[in-house]
Design a protein around this motif. Structure first.
Motif, short mmCIF file in Angstrom:
data_model
loop_
_atom_site.label_atom_id
_atom_site.label_comp_id
_atom_site.label_asym_id
_atom_site.label_seq_id
_atom_site.Cartn_x
_atom_site.Cartn_y
_atom_site.Cartn_z
N ARG A 33 -50.98 28.04 -72.47
CA ARG A 33 -49.61 27.96 -71.97
C ARG A 33 -48.64 27.68 -73.12
N LYS A 35 -49.16 28.36 -76.26
CA LYS A 35 -49.10 29.55 -77.12
C LYS A 35 -48.20 30.62 -76.51
N LEU A 36 -48.35 30.81 -75.17
CA LEU A 36 -47.50 31.79 -74.50
C LEU A 36 -46.04 31.39 -74.59
N GLN A 37 -45.77 30.10 -74.44
CA GLN A 37 -44.38 29.64 -74.53
C GLN A 37 -43.81 29.89 -75.92
N SER A 38 -44.66 29.64 -76.97
CA SER A 38 -44.17 29.89 -78.34
C SER A 38 -43.92 31.38 -78.58
N LEU A 39 -44.83 32.25 -78.03
CA LEU A 39 -44.63 33.69 -78.17
C LEU A 39 -43.38 34.14 -77.43
N LEU A 40 -43.20 33.59 -76.25
CA LEU A 40 -42.01 33.95 -75.47
C LEU A 40 -40.74 33.53 -76.18
N GLN A 41 -40.77 32.32 -76.79
CA GLN A 41 -39.58 31.85 -77.52
C GLN A 41 -39.30 32.73 -78.74
N LYS A 42 -40.40 33.13 -79.43
CA LYS A 42 -40.23 34.00 -80.59
C LYS A 42 -39.66 35.35 -80.18
N ALA A 43 -40.16 35.90 -79.05
CA ALA A 43 -39.64 37.17 -78.55
C ALA A 43 -38.16 37.06 -78.21
N LYS A 44 -37.82 35.93 -77.58
CA LYS A 44 -36.39 35.73 -77.26
C LYS A 44 -35.54 35.67 -78.53
N ASP A 45 -36.07 34.96 -79.55
CA ASP A 45 -35.30 34.87 -80.81
C ASP A 45 -35.15 36.25 -81.46
#
Length: 516
Positions: A33, A35-45
């Motif tokens: 979870r 890791k997914l949150q960090s990937l999601l945040q990176k995608a948003k950035d």
């Protein structure tokens, strides 16, 4: 150990194992979870960065389009302002004409009124004079003993004799005056007539093609790292173009003498086979001296052939330089010789000095072969050269005035002008690119077809006249005058052309009926 104890131990182990598995599962899920949150945040950035870049690109594109639009609007505004200024000038001119017409009309009305008043006064005086005349005639008849008819007959005879003698004297004076002025007037009429000749527009050569036996020679001319070709270009001032054209090298330069020096030097270098920078400079210097000597020799030989004596050596050198210059595809020296001979013939026909005319014809284009750069027109520059080397004023004026840059002060000037036009305009003397000529003719015809009511348009006389056929029921006589003016103005503002273009609008009404 009894069965209950064994069952307890097994149950306890199973519970412990299941609890450990559950704890591990929940820890793994928690890590995924995060890791997914960090990937999601990176995608948003990343999406935010891309969004900002796209916004910046869109802003730049918008500013670019806006600048182009403003530029086009500014150009359109400039064109509109130019047209408005021309229209204002036309309106002012028309208003001036109207004011002058009103003044003229007022003066005419006043003159008519004065005329009528004077006419009434003269009528009264005429009646009084007739009465006085009748009374005087009666008195004279009584005194002279002659009737009025007899007196008139005697008076008419006397007046006829006197009129005959005066008429003979006047006829004799008129004949003598005509003999004096006839030659001068005839020369003026002839010169005004032949000045209507014109020349055509053409192109001028700026390249020379040097043919070679094989493409292997191109590498030797270029040299190692291009040192040979650089040395040759630096020594001659000519651009040497070596491309994929088989067995050919192009020499490009505005100065034909430089091109000739480069051609001869290249010929000697290729024939000799020794091509290196030092050899290039040596050959170019040698060829330059040969060309200078040849130029002077050509000038001397030309002056001798034409019988032009006492020419300054520098002027002979300028005449010789014409050999390597072309004007609208026509060799300048041959053109000048032709003009000189034509000038001599025409001057002889007009009773002028053919030697002065031939001298002016030979030198009229020396301004086209200057030693360096000059901003003066070639006619003015040639006139200044002639003045510098002490040529006669008539010759200098003829050189400077053959393109109307200065005022003509002698009859030799229009003779040179006309002979220059004759030599350039004769068939085969000059050339024009066929494609550009056809394009200009088609553009001229297309421009007229844009107006409503135009059926056909024809460009004739090599584009010097445009004939426009219009529909008689759509274009009136007054509108045809306006249409001719509008087409001429559009041609003047939108096209480039030599001389002038006459626009003729033809409106024809045909009525056809058939008898059966």
């Amino acid at each position: 150990m009894d069965s209950q104890t064994i069952t307890y131990i097994l149950t306890t182990g199973i519970i412990t194992a299941v609890g450990g598995f559950a704890v591990g599962f929940f820890l793994m899920k928690s890590m995924q979870r995060k890791k997914l949150q960090s990937l999601l945040q990176k995608a948003k950035d990343d999406a935010e960065v891309i969004k900002k870049e796209k916004i910046l690109q869109a802003k730049e594109r918008f500013l670019q389009l806006k600048a182009e639009h403003n530029k086009k609007v500014q150009e359109k505004n400039q064109q509109i302002n130019l047209q408005e200024s021309k229209l204002r000038q036309k309106e002012q001119q028309i208003q001036q004409w109207r004011d002058e017409a009103r003044k003229t009309e007022a003066k005419a009305q006043k003159l008519i009124k004065d005329y009528e008043e004077r006419l009434e006064i003269l009528e009264v005086k005429r009646e009084e004079l007739e009465k006085t005349h009748r009374s005087q005639v009666l008195q004279l008849e009584t005194i002279a003993g002659l009737s009025a008819e007899e007196a008139k007959a005697q008076l008419v005879d006397a007046l006829q004799q006197e009129a005959k003698s005066e008429a003979m004297a006047q006829v004799q004076e008129i004949l003598e005056e005509a003999k004096i002025n006839a030659n001068k007037e005839a020369k003026r009429v002839i010169i005004q007539s032949i000045q209507r000749l014109g020349t055509e527009t053409a192109i001028e050569n700026a390249i020379t093609v040097f043919n070679i036996e094989s493409d292997d020679i191109k590498g030797r001319i270029i040299g190692r790292e291009g040192r040979n070709i650089r040395a040759l270009e630096a020594a001659t001032g000519v651009e040497i173009i070596i491309d994929d054209t088989p067995e050919a090298i192009v020499l490009s330069c505005f100065d034909p003498i430089r091109r000739e020096i480069a051609r001869l030097a290249l010929h000697q270098l290729v024939s000799d086979g020794r091509i290196h920078p030092a050899r290039v400079e040596e050959v170019v210097a040698k060829v330059t001296r040969q060309i200078d000597e040849e130029v002077l020799e050509i000038g001397k030989r030309t002056a001798i052939d034409l019988g032009v004596h006492g020419l300054h050596p520098e002027l002979m050198r300028y005449v010789g330089r014409m050999r390597y210059r072309s004007s609208y595809g026509q060799n300048l020296l041959q053109h000048s010789r032709e003009v000189a001979n034509l000038c001599a013939i025409m001057a002889s026909e007009l009773g002028l000095n053919p030697k002065i005319a031939k001298r002016a014809g030979l030198l009229h284009d020396i301004g086209k072969v200057p030693d360096g750069e000059t901003e003066l027109p070639h006619a003015i520059f040639g006139m200044k050269l002639a003045e510098k080397f002490k040529e006669k004023p008539d010759v200098c004026n003829a050189i400077g005035a053959h393109h109307d840059e200065v005022e003509m002060t002698s009859l030799y000037a229009p003779i040179v002008q006309v002979c220059d036009a004759i030599s350039g305009a004769r068939p085969g003397a000059r050339r024009e690119i066929t494609e550009s000529y056809i394009k200009r003719i088609k553009e001229l015809e297309r421009l007229a077809m844009e107006y409503p009511g135009v059926i056909k348009s024809y460009a004739i006389q090599a584009g010097r006249e445009l004939r426009v056929l219009v529909e008689s029921d759509r274009v009136s006589d007054e509108a045809s005058d306006k249409l001719a003016f509008e087409i001429s103005q559009k041609i003047q503002t939108e096209m480039s052309y030599p001389g002038q273009v006459r626009v003729t609008v033809i409106r024809e009404k045909r009525s056809v009926a058939v008898a059966k």
